[in-house]
Design an enzyme around this catalytic site. Structure first.
Site, PDB file in Angstrom:
ATOM      1  N   ASP A   1       0.850  -1.186   0.000  1.00  0.00           N
ATOM      2  CA  ASP A   1       0.000   0.000   0.000  1.00  0.00           C
ATOM      3  C   ASP A   1       0.889   1.241   0.000  1.00  0.00           C
ATOM      4  O   ASP A   1       1.836   1.337   0.788  1.00  0.00           O
ATOM      5  CB  ASP A   1      -0.893  -0.015   1.250  1.00  0.00           C
TER       6      ASP A   1
ATOM      7  N   ASN B   1      -2.708  13.097  -3.672  1.00  0.00           N
ATOM      8  CA  ASN B   1      -3.870  13.550  -4.439  1.00  0.00           C
ATOM      9  C   ASN B   1      -4.346  14.920  -3.970  1.00  0.00           C
ATOM     10  O   ASN B   1      -4.710  15.784  -4.782  1.00  0.00           O
ATOM     11  CB  ASN B   1      -5.015  12.543  -4.313  1.00  0.00           C
TER      12      ASN B   1
ATOM     13  N   HIS C   1      -5.259  14.482  -8.889  1.00  0.00           N
ATOM     14  CA  HIS C   1      -5.350  13.061  -9.240  1.00  0.00           C
ATOM     15  C   HIS C   1      -4.467  12.693 -10.432  1.00  0.00           C
ATOM     16  O   HIS C   1      -4.064  11.534 -10.556  1.00  0.00           O
ATOM     17  CB  HIS C   1      -6.809  12.690  -9.527  1.00  0.00           C
TER      18      HIS C   1
ATOM     19  N   ASP D   1      -2.145   9.552 -10.292  1.00  0.00           N
ATOM     20  CA  ASP D   1      -2.135   8.458 -11.266  1.00  0.00           C
ATOM     21  C   ASP D   1      -0.708   8.141 -11.721  1.00  0.00           C
ATOM     22  O   ASP D   1      -0.357   6.968 -11.923  1.00  0.00           O
ATOM     23  CB  ASP D   1      -2.984   8.834 -12.486  1.00  0.00           C
TER      24      ASP D   1
ATOM     25  N   GLU E   1      -4.870   2.450  -4.007  1.00  0.00           N
ATOM     26  CA  GLU E   1      -3.404   2.529  -3.952  1.00  0.00           C
ATOM     27  C   GLU E   1      -2.787   1.220  -3.470  1.00  0.00           C
ATOM     28  O   GLU E   1      -1.631   1.185  -3.042  1.00  0.00           O
ATOM     29  CB  GLU E   1      -2.967   3.681  -3.035  1.00  0.00           C
TER      30      GLU E   1
END
Length: 339
Positions: free
Chosen positions: A215, A223, A228, A232, A257
């Site tokens: 994770d 973010n 975002h 990404d 994530e």
């Protein structure tokens, strides 16, 4: 006062407050952002624990699997019947497989017909030549009819050839569709569904298995600070790092994530060395914004790793890896915890 007291449970706690606490616990356990949409979803879910939405969520989270943001968007929170998502997936798989079989059967049939018409055409051509060498008006008329039949056969062959190509292209598209259903569109990694199927196949083979759940640390802040689009790119960078370091093993984007790695044919020590190399490589890399080359700051991930035993199911193995991931987060992040 009397009305407020009537709303309280046996323990003296306000039911609304209790529901609010359960919503917070649910969002934390599922690692979902406490935004209005997720809060509304949790409210509809927990306020009607026996409803269709609750049944759909139970099917998706069977074995301790967490919901993803895409699951939330797919299920929605309207108070209407929700089909079992696993049943939908199985039905879609069955329809695609059935269609593939039909296409393959059609292609085989067309190929066989084409072979027959080619032979028939050769026979007609030979007959026409023989008739033309003969004398007599009747023979000439028959030769003309035969020539017309031969032309029709050639036209049919051309159409069959076109149909064969179309059937072949359709089969390729169906195969691509099945592959896309098992692939994450952002990172191009296998998705959760493909990961679960790979585990089932690997477990059936009897080969040694280790599973890791990873994770990205503080991903929400990335973010929030940069948007975002940058988030990404971070997801893609982690996906590439894990794929490169864990080459030969299955790396999947499990949701949000979170990533999962299925190590096959290696022991726990070897799997840990491989995964820790990926972690160290990510932690030491200098990440910068593409737009202005400004430093992005530290990007790290935490991981939980465990080895499968003969008694393990997929759910028990994943839960154990996830517990080790939680231990790594608790220990300060940017580290691994394992058996």
């Amino acid at each position: 006062m009397g009305g407020a007291s009537a709303l309280r449970g046996a323990g003296g706690e306000d039911p609304a407050r209790r529901l609010y606490g359960r919503i917070g616990t649910f969002l934390t356990d599922q690692r979902l952002d406490p935004n209005p949409a997720n809060y509304a979803f949790a409210y509809h879910l927990l306020a009607n624990p026996d409803g269709p939405l609750a049944r759909a969520v139970a099917a998706l989270t069977d074995g301790g699997v967490r919901l993803t943001q895409r699951d939330i968007e797919t299920l929605g929170c309207e108070n209407k019947p929700v089909a079992n998502p696993k049943a939908i997936v199985q039905k879609a798989d069955g329809l695609v497989a059935q269609t593939q079989m039909q296409v393959e059967g059609f292609e085989d049939m067309v190929t066989a017909i084409r072979a027959e018409t080619e032979g028939f055409g050769r026979d007609l051509a030979a007959s026409a030549e023989a008739m033309q060498r003969s004398t007599g008006g009747d023979i000439a008329e028959i030769a003309g009819i035969t020539a017309a039949m031969l032309e029709r056969v050639r036209t049919a062959e051309a159409r069959l050839d076109s149909a064969t190509r179309e059937a072949s292209e359709l089969r390729k598209k169906l195969e691509e569709a099945r592959d896309n259903a098992r692939r994450d569109p952002l990172t191009d990694l296998p998705n959760r569904r493909a990961f679960e199927e790979a585990y089932a196949a690997q477990a059936a083979s009897g080969e040694r298995i280790c599973m890791a759940v990873c994770d990205i640390d503080h991903f929400k802040s990335v973010n929030d600070r940069f948007g975002h689009a940058v988030g990404d790119r971070v997801l893609k960078a982690i996906a590439d790092a894990l794929s490169t370091s864990c080459k030969g093993h299955l790396v999947a984007r499990y949701g949000g994530e979170e990533f999962a790695v299925l190590f096959a044919g290696v022991d726990l020590a070897a799997a840990r060395v491989t995964l820790d190399a990926a972690r160290a490589g990510v932690a030491t890399r200098q990440y910068r914004l593409r737009e202005d080359d400004a430093p992005l700051g530290e990007v790290t991930f935490s991981g939980g790793l465990t080895a499968a035993t003969a008694e393990d199911s997929y759910q028990s193995l994943f839960q154990r890896a996830d517990q080790f991931l939680y231990a790594a987060k608790t220990a300060g992040r940017n580290c691994l915890r394992s058996d």
